[in-house]
Design a protein around this motif. Structure first.
Motif, PDB file in Angstrom:
ATOM      1  N   GLY A  26       0.826  -1.201   0.000  1.00 18.56           N
ATOM      2  CA  GLY A  26       0.000   0.000   0.000  1.00 18.56           C
ATOM      3  C   GLY A  26       0.860   1.251   0.000  1.00 18.56           C
ATOM      4  O   GLY A  26       2.081   1.189   0.156  1.00 18.56           O
ATOM      5  N   GLY A  27       0.228   2.400  -0.209  1.00 17.34           N
ATOM      6  CA  GLY A  27       0.958   3.658  -0.159  1.00 17.34           C
ATOM      7  C   GLY A  27       1.450   4.162  -1.492  1.00 17.34           C
ATOM      8  O   GLY A  27       2.221   5.125  -1.545  1.00 17.34           O
ATOM      9  N   GLY A  28       1.029   3.540  -2.595  1.00 27.54           N
ATOM     10  CA  GLY A  28       1.476   3.976  -3.911  1.00 27.54           C
ATOM     11  C   GLY A  28       1.060   5.397  -4.241  1.00 27.54           C
ATOM     12  O   GLY A  28       1.732   6.086  -5.006  1.00 27.54           O
ATOM     13  N   GLY A  29      -0.036   5.845  -3.655  1.00 29.44           N
ATOM     14  CA  GLY A  29      -0.503   7.207  -3.897  1.00 29.44           C
ATOM     15  C   GLY A  29       0.477   8.266  -3.425  1.00 29.44           C
ATOM     16  O   GLY A  29       0.430   9.415  -3.893  1.00 29.44           O
ATOM     17  N   LEU A  30       1.372   7.903  -2.501  1.00 31.56           N
ATOM     18  CA  LEU A  30       2.399   8.841  -2.051  1.00 31.56           C
ATOM     19  C   LEU A  30       3.327   9.232  -3.192  1.00 31.56           C
ATOM     20  O   LEU A  30       3.941  10.298  -3.162  1.00 31.56           O
ATOM     21  CB  LEU A  30       3.233   8.220  -0.931  1.00 31.56           C
ATOM     22  N   ILE A  31       3.424   8.369  -4.195  1.00 36.35           N
ATOM     23  CA  ILE A  31       4.272   8.643  -5.350  1.00 36.35           C
ATOM     24  C   ILE A  31       3.486   9.364  -6.438  1.00 36.35           C
ATOM     25  O   ILE A  31       3.936  10.372  -6.993  1.00 36.35           O
ATOM     26  CB  ILE A  31       4.861   7.336  -5.905  1.00 36.35           C
ATOM     27  N   THR A  32       2.299   8.869  -6.744  1.00 38.24           N
ATOM     28  CA  THR A  32       1.578   9.365  -7.912  1.00 38.24           C
ATOM     29  C   THR A  32       0.858  10.689  -7.683  1.00 38.24           C
ATOM     30  O   THR A  32       0.841  11.544  -8.571  1.00 38.24           O
ATOM     31  CB  THR A  32       0.565   8.307  -8.385  1.00 38.24           C
ATOM     32  N   ILE A  33       0.254  10.880  -6.515  1.00 41.46           N
ATOM     33  CA  ILE A  33      -0.484  12.126  -6.289  1.00 41.46           C
ATOM     34  C   ILE A  33       0.439  13.346  -6.294  1.00 41.46           C
ATOM     35  O   ILE A  33       0.158  14.337  -6.983  1.00 41.46           O
ATOM     36  CB  ILE A  33      -1.320  12.053  -4.989  1.00 41.46           C
TER      37      ILE A  33
END
Length: 254
Positions: A26-33
């Motif tokens: 989890g936590g991929g949104g830390l990269i993409t957002i």
């Protein structure tokens, strides 16, 4: 919105990395957002476009887990339904409710997840006693976490993983596989409402979705082959990174 080809390539690669990490911990949104905000997308459009790419990644991982028979959809359809309803209500609610309280509490909640896995080294090694029925889990865990993902989102995969381990007694690899199914459900539900709101940047989102799809497929394979040795340290590391990032974003250090 016009972007140079090298920006599309960079965002494709970042989405692939995010999909790989997200499938495992989890936590991929830390990269993409942050990447989407950095290239000039408004906040609402960045969140909406991120849901498009995240749906591709979570679908890829979910499809792999189902094909490998790590998840049986007929057994968990009530959890999927609970997640869908929760995400639908959460996505509608976020448009009219101040998310400030959730934002202020979130770093603490994510930190607890990291500490839980760090100081409970034997948790999730193997299946343990189931504490709730699947129906009870759908109501008490899948629904509220689905609501949270529709309402805000960061750390959803980690929260689901903890819920599967502690409430249903799943081992860590099995919990991660099932968490990804519910995470795809909440991602796709939120995406539907963002599409209705006209916030999605389609070309950029589809490019990133392809990257996320590839990265998540590789990450999902790692979950079933490396399992415990890979998932636990990545969950701990991503939880601490998410905590630090959110504390900085929300002004805890000011």
């Amino acid at each position: 919105m016009e972007l140079a080809w090298d920006i599309y390539l960079l965002l494709f690669l970042l989405a692939a990395l995010a999909g790989f990490i997200d499938a495992i911990a989890g936590g991929g949104g830390l990269i993409t957002i942050p990447a989407l905000l950095a290239v000039g997308l408004p906040p609402a459009a960045a969140l909406a476009t991120n849901k498009l790419q995240a749906s591709g990644g979570s679908f890829s991982a979910s499809l792999y887990f189902v094909r490998q028979k790590a998840v049986h959809l007929r057994q968990i359809w009530k959890m999927i339904l609970g997640t869908f309803i929760g995400a639908m209500i959460g996505t509608i609610a976020v448009q009219s409710i101040d998310a400030g309280v959730v934002k202020s509490l979130l770093p603490i909640l994510v930190l607890i997840v990291g500490l839980y896995f760090l100081f409970s080294p034997k948790i999730g090694d193997q299946d343990r006693q189931q504490r709730l029925s699947f129906v009870a889990f759908a109501i008490t865990a899948a629904f509220p976490i689905g609501f949270y993902d529709g309402f805000f989102g960061p750390g959803t995969g980690s929260f689901l993983c903890v819920a599967f381990v502690t409430l249903l007694g799943f081992n860590l690899a099995k919990a991660t596989a099932h968490a990804k199914i519910l995470n795809f459900t909440s991602n796709f539900t939120s995406l539907i409402f963002f599409i209705l709101g006209g916030e999605v940047y389609w070309i950029l989102g589809l490019v990133m979705m392809l990257g996320g799809f590839i990265g998540a497929r590789l990450g999902a394979k790692m979950v079933l082959t490396k399992g415990q040795k890979l998932i636990r340290p990545m969950v701990v590391v991503m939880a601490f990174i998410m905590t630090a990032k959110m504390m900085y974003d929300y002004g805890w250090f000011n």
